[in-house]
Write a protein that holds these residues in place. Structure first.
Motif, PDB file in Angstrom:
ATOM      1  N   LEU A  98       0.811  -1.200   0.000  1.00 42.94           N
ATOM      2  CA  LEU A  98       0.000   0.000   0.000  1.00 42.94           C
ATOM      3  C   LEU A  98       0.855   1.264   0.000  1.00 42.94           C
ATOM      4  O   LEU A  98       1.913   1.311   0.639  1.00 42.94           O
ATOM      5  N   ALA A  99       0.369   2.273  -0.689  1.00 44.18           N
ATOM      6  CA  ALA A  99       1.012   3.588  -0.710  1.00 44.18           C
ATOM      7  C   ALA A  99       0.736   4.309   0.605  1.00 44.18           C
ATOM      8  O   ALA A  99      -0.095   3.857   1.410  1.00 44.18           O
ATOM      9  N   PRO A 100       1.398   5.443   0.866  1.00 41.91           N
ATOM     10  CA  PRO A 100       1.137   6.192   2.109  1.00 41.91           C
ATOM     11  C   PRO A 100      -0.336   6.556   2.308  1.00 41.91           C
ATOM     12  O   PRO A 100      -0.803   6.635   3.441  1.00 41.91           O
ATOM     13  N   ASP A 101      -1.079   6.761   1.198  1.00 43.54           N
ATOM     14  CA  ASP A 101      -2.508   7.069   1.318  1.00 43.54           C
ATOM     15  C   ASP A 101      -3.359   5.805   1.381  1.00 43.54           C
ATOM     16  O   ASP A 101      -4.590   5.871   1.293  1.00 43.54           O
ATOM     17  N   GLU A 102      -2.694   4.636   1.538  1.00 48.91           N
ATOM     18  CA  GLU A 102      -3.313   3.318   1.657  1.00 48.91           C
ATOM     19  C   GLU A 102      -3.950   2.836   0.357  1.00 48.91           C
ATOM     20  O   GLU A 102      -4.715   1.874   0.348  1.00 48.91           O
ATOM     21  N   ARG A 103      -3.608   3.456  -0.751  1.00 48.41           N
ATOM     22  CA  ARG A 103      -4.015   2.940  -2.057  1.00 48.41           C
ATOM     23  C   ARG A 103      -3.200   1.675  -2.339  1.00 48.41           C
ATOM     24  O   ARG A 103      -2.003   1.630  -2.107  1.00 48.41           O
TER      25      ARG A 103
END
Length: 228
Positions: A192-197
């Protein structure tokens, strides 16, 4: 880039432990002895032993020393281990030749993958199949999926893993030579990316007898732990 001395020394002991050359319960030489044998400082040896501890290969007993563990497990240190290449991870476990093959292609995302990756149905994604073998014996196979233009796990901030003993897919069973009806150890990963994507999903299979268990050790961000 040259491999750090502590990694090379830890890898040497890891291979001896994995192959049984150093059986469970064997006491390792003292830090001073290992340092003298390898022409390095005891600080380097401390780092090497710390790496072996993190991999679950040895245990320390206060005032007695360092011993090979009784039950060898796969210790998955996230995200450190997951940022290693398969060549590095498996190479530290074996004294035999490790071969890794990758096949990459673009495909239209099935509805379920499109939803997980936050894409429109049918959007183009990259599918990578990674097969690993040790001395000719298949030891791992994985399928990873990510949006076109995403470069592996670069930029990932979180890793979620689900571990289970399951029936393998037909392609995984074929590669691992799994008899019909037998289970394999599986790891389902979501990066996951920092924005939880969700940046990438990956399904990995191992022969069920390769590891006794999976052990997880996560490094938590204190600020996240306080506010989460």
């Amino acid at each position: 880039m040259a491999e750090p001395a502590y990694v090379a020394i830890a890898g040497k002991y890891a291979r001896q432990i994995r192959t049984g050359a150093l059986p469970p319960g064997t006491q390792l030489p003292s830090f001073a002895e290992i340092a003298e044998r390898n022409g390095v400082s005891q600080i380097v040896i401390r780092h090497a032993v710390k790496l072996l501890l993190s991999q679950g290969l040895v245990r320390t007993v206060e005032r007695r020393g360092t011993f090979v563990t009784d039950h060898l497990d796969l210790v998955r240190v996230a995200p450190e281990r997951q940022l290693e290449s398969p060549e590095t991870s498996f190479g530290q476990e074996s004294e035999h030749e490790v071969r890794v093959e990758r096949n990459s292609k673009r495909m239209s995302a099935p509805d379920i993958l499109a939803e997980i990756l936050g894409l429109d149905p049918g959007a183009e994604i990259t599918h990578v199949i990674t097969r690993a073998s040790e001395a000719g014996r298949p030891i791992s196979i994985s399928d990873s999926y990510q949006p076109v233009g995403t470069d592996g796990t670069e930029g990932a901030a979180f890793l979620e893993e689900t571990v289970a003993d399951r029936l393998p897919s037909s392609t995984h069973a074929s590669w691992l030579n799994t008899p019909a009806g037998d289970l394999v150890k599986t790891v389902h990963q979501r990066f996951l990316a920092p924005d939880e994507r969700v940046m990438m999903v990956c399904d990995v299979s191992y022969p069920r007898d390769r590891y006794g268990a999976f052990v997880f050790r996560m490094t938590l961000d204190p600020q996240v732990a306080r506010t989460g």
